[in-house]
Design a protein around this motif. Structure first.
Motif, PDB file in Angstrom:
ATOM      1  N   THR A 115       0.530  -1.220   0.080  1.00 50.80           N
ATOM      2  CA  THR A 115      -0.295  -0.199  -0.439  1.00 50.80           C
ATOM      3  C   THR A 115       1.017   1.517   0.134  1.00 50.80           C
ATOM      4  OG1 THR A 115      -1.876  -1.063   1.401  1.00 50.80           O
ATOM      5  CG2 THR A 115      -2.228   1.046   1.162  1.00 50.80           C
ATOM      6  N   SER A 116       1.815   1.107   0.612  1.00 50.73           N
ATOM      7  CA  SER A 116       2.745   2.319   0.932  1.00 50.73           C
ATOM      8  C   SER A 116       3.684   3.171  -0.715  1.00 50.73           C
ATOM      9  CB  SER A 116       3.799   1.915   1.571  1.00 50.73           C
ATOM     10  OG  SER A 116       4.283   1.004   1.549  1.00 50.73           O
ATOM     11  N   ASN A 117       3.520   1.899  -1.600  1.00 51.02           N
ATOM     12  CA  ASN A 117       4.119   2.038  -2.840  1.00 51.02           C
ATOM     13  C   ASN A 117       2.996   2.524  -3.380  1.00 51.02           C
ATOM     14  OD1 ASN A 117       5.791   0.776  -1.593  1.00 51.02           O
ATOM     15  ND2 ASN A 117       6.479  -0.598  -3.016  1.00 51.02           N
ATOM     16  N   ILE A 118       1.884   2.879  -3.154  1.00 45.72           N
ATOM     17  CA  ILE A 118       0.922   3.027  -4.363  1.00 45.72           C
ATOM     18  C   ILE A 118       0.223   5.009  -3.546  1.00 45.72           C
ATOM     19  CG2 ILE A 118      -1.955   3.340  -4.342  1.00 45.72           C
ATOM     20  CD1 ILE A 118      -1.587  -0.676  -4.156  1.00 45.72           C
ATOM     21  N   TYR A 119       1.072   5.223  -4.718  1.00 43.34           N
ATOM     22  CA  TYR A 119       0.943   6.762  -4.303  1.00 43.34           C
ATOM     23  C   TYR A 119      -0.531   7.664  -4.798  1.00 43.34           C
ATOM     24  CZ  TYR A 119       5.360   5.660  -3.567  1.00 43.34           C
ATOM     25  OH  TYR A 119       6.635   4.743  -2.531  1.00 43.34           O
ATOM     26  N   ALA A 120      -1.814   8.017  -3.991  1.00 38.42           N
ATOM     27  CA  ALA A 120      -2.794   8.081  -4.461  1.00 38.42           C
ATOM     28  C   ALA A 120      -2.682  10.239  -4.157  1.00 38.42           C
ATOM     29  CB  ALA A 120      -4.296   7.795  -3.307  1.00 38.42           C
ATOM     30  N   ILE A 121      -3.441  10.862  -4.391  1.00 39.78           N
ATOM     31  CA  ILE A 121      -3.009  12.291  -4.154  1.00 39.78           C
ATOM     32  C   ILE A 121      -3.771  12.944  -2.184  1.00 39.78           C
ATOM     33  CG2 ILE A 121      -3.483  12.965  -6.551  1.00 39.78           C
ATOM     34  CD1 ILE A 121      -6.030  14.796  -5.301  1.00 39.78           C
ATOM     35  N   ASP A 122      -2.967  13.655  -2.037  1.00 41.51           N
ATOM     36  CA  ASP A 122      -3.299  13.988  -0.749  1.00 41.51           C
ATOM     37  C   ASP A 122      -5.032  13.244  -0.581  1.00 41.51           C
ATOM     38  OD1 ASP A 122      -2.459  14.809   2.131  1.00 41.51           O
ATOM     39  OD2 ASP A 122      -3.932  16.275   2.098  1.00 41.51           O
ATOM     40  N   GLN A 123      -5.409  12.470   1.230  1.00 46.61           N
ATOM     41  CA  GLN A 123      -6.581  12.654   1.183  1.00 46.61           C
ATOM     42  C   GLN A 123      -7.267  14.191   1.553  1.00 46.61           C
ATOM     43  OE1 GLN A 123      -7.967   9.507   2.625  1.00 46.61           O
ATOM     44  NE2 GLN A 123      -6.776  10.187   5.044  1.00 46.61           N
ATOM     45  N   ASN A 124      -6.794  14.755   1.976  1.00 47.30           N
ATOM     46  CA  ASN A 124      -7.289  15.661   2.849  1.00 47.30           C
ATOM     47  C   ASN A 124      -7.471  17.249   1.317  1.00 47.30           C
ATOM     48  OD1 ASN A 124      -7.397  15.209   5.385  1.00 47.30           O
ATOM     49  ND2 ASN A 124      -5.899  15.423   5.458  1.00 47.30           N
ATOM     50  N   CYS A 125      -6.947  17.234   0.921  1.00 47.99           N
ATOM     51  CA  CYS A 125      -7.113  17.869  -0.494  1.00 47.99           C
ATOM     52  C   CYS A 125      -8.128  17.385  -1.268  1.00 47.99           C
ATOM     53  CB  CYS A 125      -5.650  18.135  -1.166  1.00 47.99           C
ATOM     54  SG  CYS A 125      -4.929  19.076  -0.554  1.00 47.99           S
ATOM     55  N   ALA A 126      -8.214  16.098  -1.870  1.00 48.61           N
ATOM     56  CA  ALA A 126      -9.286  15.105  -2.377  1.00 48.61           C
ATOM     57  C   ALA A 126     -10.524  16.016  -1.330  1.00 48.61           C
ATOM     58  CB  ALA A 126      -8.481  14.356  -2.077  1.00 48.61           C
ATOM     59  N   ALA A 127     -10.989  15.044  -0.001  1.00 47.17           N
ATOM     60  CA  ALA A 127     -12.347  15.630   0.462  1.00 47.17           C
ATOM     61  C   ALA A 127     -12.582  17.339   0.001  1.00 47.17           C
ATOM     62  CB  ALA A 127     -11.293  15.405   1.586  1.00 47.17           C
ATOM     63  N   LEU A 128     -11.342  17.851   0.337  1.00 47.75           N
ATOM     64  CA  LEU A 128     -12.002  19.555   0.208  1.00 47.75           C
ATOM     65  C   LEU A 128     -12.066  19.980  -0.806  1.00 47.75           C
ATOM     66  CD1 LEU A 128      -9.410  20.561   3.234  1.00 47.75           C
ATOM     67  CD2 LEU A 128     -11.789  20.500   2.859  1.00 47.75           C
ATOM     68  N   GLY A 129     -11.373  19.184  -1.763  1.00 47.95           N
ATOM     69  CA  GLY A 129     -11.368  19.340  -3.304  1.00 47.95           C
ATOM     70  C   GLY A 129     -10.526  21.200  -4.149  1.00 47.95           C
ATOM     71  N   ASP A 130      -9.340  20.944  -2.813  1.00 46.05           N
ATOM     72  CA  ASP A 130      -8.677  21.509  -3.296  1.00 46.05           C
ATOM     73  C   ASP A 130      -7.261  21.255  -3.980  1.00 46.05           C
ATOM     74  OD1 ASP A 130      -6.131  22.994  -3.036  1.00 46.05           O
ATOM     75  OD2 ASP A 130      -5.326  23.053  -0.857  1.00 46.05           O
ATOM     76  N   ALA A 131      -7.473  21.214  -5.463  1.00 47.98           N
ATOM     77  CA  ALA A 131      -6.923  21.046  -6.880  1.00 47.98           C
ATOM     78  C   ALA A 131      -5.398  21.721  -6.468  1.00 47.98           C
ATOM     79  CB  ALA A 131      -7.893  21.596  -7.123  1.00 47.98           C
ATOM     80  N   LYS A 132      -4.885  23.221  -6.221  1.00 52.67           N
ATOM     81  CA  LYS A 132      -3.942  23.643  -5.927  1.00 52.67           C
ATOM     82  C   LYS A 132      -3.115  22.597  -4.653  1.00 52.67           C
ATOM     83  CE  LYS A 132      -1.818  27.835  -5.451  1.00 52.67           C
ATOM     84  NZ  LYS A 132      -2.059  29.509  -5.004  1.00 52.67           N
ATOM     85  N   GLY A 133      -3.554  22.564  -4.007  1.00 50.93           N
ATOM     86  CA  GLY A 133      -2.817  22.027  -2.530  1.00 50.93           C
ATOM     87  C   GLY A 133      -2.626  20.557  -3.474  1.00 50.93           C
ATOM     88  N   ALA A 134      -3.119  19.697  -3.533  1.00 47.11           N
ATOM     89  CA  ALA A 134      -3.065  18.230  -4.547  1.00 47.11           C
ATOM     90  C   ALA A 134      -2.091  18.257  -4.990  1.00 47.11           C
ATOM     91  CB  ALA A 134      -4.310  17.879  -4.501  1.00 47.11           C
ATOM     92  N   ALA A 135      -2.112  19.399  -5.908  1.00 50.33           N
ATOM     93  CA  ALA A 135      -0.934  20.052  -7.026  1.00 50.33           C
ATOM     94  C   ALA A 135       0.600  19.578  -6.239  1.00 50.33           C
ATOM     95  CB  ALA A 135      -1.226  20.213  -8.135  1.00 50.33           C
ATOM     96  N   ILE A 136       0.506  20.900  -5.370  1.00 53.72           N
ATOM     97  CA  ILE A 136       1.373  20.973  -4.850  1.00 53.72           C
ATOM     98  C   ILE A 136       2.393  19.903  -3.769  1.00 53.72           C
ATOM     99  CG2 ILE A 136       2.583  21.749  -2.431  1.00 53.72           C
ATOM    100  CD1 ILE A 136       0.994  24.863  -3.651  1.00 53.72           C
ATOM    101  N   LEU A 137       1.590  18.871  -3.137  1.00 52.79           N
ATOM    102  CA  LEU A 137       1.472  18.003  -2.313  1.00 52.79           C
ATOM    103  C   LEU A 137       2.227  16.292  -2.706  1.00 52.79           C
ATOM    104  CD1 LEU A 137      -0.625  17.671   0.752  1.00 52.79           C
ATOM    105  CD2 LEU A 137       1.288  18.575   0.611  1.00 52.79           C
ATOM    106  N   TYR A 138       1.832  16.775  -4.613  1.00 54.46           N
ATOM    107  CA  TYR A 138       2.014  15.287  -5.300  1.00 54.46           C
ATOM    108  C   TYR A 138       3.476  15.869  -6.342  1.00 54.46           C
ATOM    109  CZ  TYR A 138       0.784  10.953  -8.074  1.00 54.46           C
ATOM    110  OH  TYR A 138       0.463   9.840  -8.146  1.00 54.46           O
ATOM    111  N   GLU A 139       3.961  17.029  -6.283  1.00 53.87           N
ATOM    112  CA  GLU A 139       4.450  16.617  -6.595  1.00 53.87           C
ATOM    113  C   GLU A 139       5.525  17.082  -5.235  1.00 53.87           C
ATOM    114  OE1 GLU A 139       5.439  20.492  -9.494  1.00 53.87           O
ATOM    115  OE2 GLU A 139       7.483  20.932  -8.564  1.00 53.87           O
ATOM    116  N   GLU A 140       5.450  17.671  -4.313  1.00 50.84           N
ATOM    117  CA  GLU A 140       6.540  16.995  -2.957  1.00 50.84           C
ATOM    118  C   GLU A 140       6.938  15.304  -3.232  1.00 50.84           C
ATOM    119  OE1 GLU A 140       4.688  19.318   0.184  1.00 50.84           O
ATOM    120  OE2 GLU A 140       5.387  21.107  -0.440  1.00 50.84           O
TER     121      GLU A 140
END
Ligand SMILES: O=C1O[C@H](COP(=O)(O)O)[C@@H](O)[C@H](O)[C@H]1O
Length: 260
Positions: free
Chosen positions: A106-131
């Motif tokens: 499971t730790s090798n499967i990189y979904a987007i950040d679940q809080n950003c996903a739940a809040l619909g925060d696209a910018k935050g999700a992009a920043i965290l995925y890049e990190e």
């Protein structure tokens, strides 16, 4: 980060049916998994959403039973910014159809950040995925493209919409021009849902292998435009470091001139 210059010739193979495309995509993936697991001990694979999610099931046949799943690291080239249990989530769709059937940690499967996903925060999700990508580059799990610092994935499996979009890079939208970031976002996607994150074109084109799988008559016009080098279509800009290959069924290839 420095600029990139990955560029290979676009190749194609035409298959009779969608089922044949899906089987060939599975074989291509299996062979590259074997190659990279042997060479580096890891296989970094980037998935898309759409039709491809179901085609991945072809990897579940006995022929591929010795796939070294524990060495896989799985990413998404784009993701809809919706809760991770939403039916539109590329992560959820892939989990339901394929990932839940194979022993990838499971730790090798990189979904987007679940809080950003739940809040619909696209910018935050992009920043965290890049990190997340940068962290894995620092850990040498993801390679870098030559000296550019750009991440280089082993294989990306891509799809194209009838409008010529790939990942969430849509025709006429500025995200296709982004060259500095690894991951960007869109909040007015012409295809619903409207909020998405996406790898940028330099990251997509730095991959060692890019397989674009397209099936169906609805995409035939876009396929013909791509092979006619109509660069207004984001998919026409696809290349790779080693191989950029298009797998088409007969319907998707039906508007290609015979000479191509
Ligand atoms: O919305 C998306 O669409 C494209 C193309 O999907 P397809 O069903 O026409 O193959 C897909 O590649 C992308 O990942 C997805 O988010």
């Amino acid at each position: 980060m420095a600029s990139y210059s990955a560029n290979t010739k676009r190749e194609k193979k035409v298959f009779d049916t969608e089922d044949d495309v899906a089987k060939a995509m599975a074989e291509y993936t299996f062979n590259l998994s074997k190659k990279f697991c042997k060479k580096r001990g890891y296989f970094t694979i980037v998935l898309s959403g759409g039709d491809l999610v179901l085609w991945l099931k072809k990897l579940l046949v006995p022929e591929y039973a010795d796939t070294e799943w524990s060495k896989w690291h799985v990413f998404w080239v784009d993701e809809r910014v919706v809760p991770l249990d939403d039916k539109d989530s590329n992560y959820k769709q892939t989990l339901d159809s394929f990932l839940s059937e194979v022993p990838i940690p499971t730790s090798n499967i990189y979904a987007i950040d679940q809080n950003c996903a739940a809040l619909g925060d696209a910018k935050g999700a992009a920043i965290l995925y890049e990190e997340c990508i940068k962290r894995l580059v620092n850990q040498n799990i993801i390679r870098t493209y030559k000296s550019s610092g750009f991440p280089q994935f082993d294989l990306q499996l891509l799809g194209m919409g009838p409008d010529g979009h790939m990942a969430s890079l849509f025709p006429g939208h500025y995200q296709i021009k982004e060259k500095a970031s690894l991951v960007t976002y869109i909040t007015n996607s012409p295809k619903l849902p409207p909020k998405r994150i996406t790898f940028t074109l330099p990251v997509i084109n730095c991959a060692s292998y890019n397989l674009m799988a397209v099936c169906g008559e609805a995409q035939a016009d876009a396929v013909a435009k791509v092979f006619n080098d109509d660069f207004n279509l984001p998919s026409a800009r696809l290349s790779a470091d080693t191989q950029a290959i298009w797998y088409l069924d007969k319907a998707a290839a039906s508007e290609l001139p015979k000479c191509l």
